[in-house]
Design an enzyme around this catalytic site. Sequence first.
Site, short mmCIF file in Angstrom:
data_model
loop_
_atom_site.label_atom_id
_atom_site.label_comp_id
_atom_site.label_asym_id
_atom_site.label_seq_id
_atom_site.Cartn_x
_atom_site.Cartn_y
_atom_site.Cartn_z
N CYS A 96 25.77 33.99 40.08
CA CYS A 96 25.86 35.44 39.94
C CYS A 96 26.33 35.76 38.53
CB CYS A 96 26.85 35.95 40.98
SG CYS A 96 27.44 37.62 40.68
N GLU A 271 55.85 46.13 47.82
CA GLU A 271 54.50 45.66 48.15
C GLU A 271 54.46 45.34 49.64
OE1 GLU A 271 51.35 44.80 46.81
OE2 GLU A 271 50.99 43.88 48.77
N CYS A 346 42.05 52.51 41.06
CA CYS A 346 40.73 51.87 41.08
C CYS A 346 39.71 52.78 41.75
CB CYS A 346 40.80 50.50 41.77
SG CYS A 346 41.45 50.60 43.44
N1 SAH Z 1 49.76 46.26 40.87
C1 SAH Z 1 49.17 45.05 41.37
C2 SAH Z 1 48.43 45.22 42.69
C3 SAH Z 1 47.47 46.38 42.80
S1 SAH Z 1 46.37 46.32 44.16
C4 SAH Z 1 48.28 44.43 40.31
O1 SAH Z 1 47.93 45.05 39.32
O2 SAH Z 1 47.91 43.26 40.49
C5 SAH Z 1 47.17 47.26 45.37
C6 SAH Z 1 48.27 46.53 46.10
O3 SAH Z 1 48.83 47.44 47.05
C7 SAH Z 1 47.84 45.30 46.91
O4 SAH Z 1 48.66 44.21 46.55
C8 SAH Z 1 48.10 45.71 48.37
O5 SAH Z 1 48.54 44.62 49.17
C9 SAH Z 1 49.19 46.73 48.23
N2 SAH Z 1 49.31 47.74 49.28
C10 SAH Z 1 48.34 48.29 50.05
N3 SAH Z 1 48.84 49.26 50.84
C11 SAH Z 1 50.17 49.32 50.58
C12 SAH Z 1 51.24 50.12 51.09
N4 SAH Z 1 51.02 51.06 52.02
N5 SAH Z 1 52.48 49.93 50.60
C13 SAH Z 1 52.71 48.99 49.63
N6 SAH Z 1 51.73 48.20 49.12
C14 SAH Z 1 50.48 48.36 49.59
#
Ligand code: SAH
Length: 390
Positions: A96, A271, A346
């Site tokens: 890919c 998280e 995102c």
């Molecule tokens: N800031 C990090 C992760 C972003 S992705 C980075 O840049 O790598 C979004 C994250 O939110 C994921 O790790 C997911 O597990 C978490 N997430 C999803 N729903 C959530 C919630 N209700 N409370 C806390 N974290 C959550």
Amino acid sequence: MSQSKQNIKNGSCPVYKKCGGCQLQNLTYEEQLRFKQNKVVKLLKSFGRVEPIIGMENPYYYRNKVQAAFFTDRKGKIHSGVYQSGTHRIVSVDDCQIEDRLADEIIVAIRKMLPSFRLTTYNEDTRKGFLRHVLVKRGFSTNQVMVVLVTGTPIFPSKNNFVKALREKFPQIITVVQNINPFKTNLVLGDRQIVLYGKGYIEDELCSCRFRISPKSFYQINPAQTEILYGKAIEFAGLKGSDTVLDTYCGVGTIGIIAAKHGAGQVVGVELNGDAVRDAIQNAKANQLNNIRFFKGDAGEFMESVAEEDKKPDIVMMDPPRAGSSEQFLSSLIKMSPKTVVYVSCNPETLARDLDYLRKNSDYRVKKIQPVDMFPHTQHVETVVLLSRK
Ligand code: SAH
């Protein structure tokens, strides 16, 4: 012009239509960037000026995490590939244009190894058979590779020989994990995991910090653009040594750890995913930081409880999943009233919804909007927004 740019013509992917993963392959990269810029402008122009999107220098083979589904056709031939967008049909793919090449090579090699080890593929209808998916993660800066074999059953005949043969072909593989997923589900990974070789995680480096990544932890899939994205988030935060920073939806702690390295006084991360929190705690240690703590929980609930405390954070960084944040989160944010909010998104649609809530219910105003192309050839676009009070 780089090698891969010369090799690839737009729309040259043979399964472009069938797969549906790269919705914008019919456009040149410049046209894709314009398309994404317009999308963000349309959704966010009422909040402020949108900076020009930051594109990728070489927008190919950027995914550091590759997943393949396996099945056997009626003639007994084994296929591996991706789910056709929005369906449960598998499209055979060997290489890919947006996935890491080594990861794709490993997946093809595994597929070719199966018959000689008498290993079958899992059949979702009969719920019999062995291999369902293969997940490969590679640290682009460390070249450490993790292979996760997702199986329908825990029984893995001749597993040691299989792992040995795979490692002989690819010495970059430093860990192999078996993940058992016997359920009827769209989720790739199940709950049970057995480390077959190595430590069960890989490491990568971003913005001069080191990060441990487990099979189930979220980690940004395009490291080159992630450095740019995080750089913008840190720049927008305008950190001072006295600042307390809340890193919400923190994953393995990347943004908070980089903030701590860039001079934040105290950092607190929250998280939901327990594996990611465990990685985050280790990551703080590995980066020799003792001014950072991580909590497992829902970000909205956590915000609500922090808003009740006397000592309130100065800066809130938020990076929710595609669904965006929650009203509980946003109303607590308003109550907490940090001087600066950095929203990494995102999904510009849910971003617009959340910004609109803040505009209607508080005196937070958008100061900067920066789109970053994290996912070339797909319709997705990432945006960093700086907010502060009027
Ligand atoms: N800031 C990090 C992760 C972003 S992705 C980075 O840049 O790598 C979004 C994250 O939110 C994921 O790790 C997911 O597990 C978490 N997430 C999803 N729903 C959530 C919630 N209700 N409370 C806390 N974290 C959550």
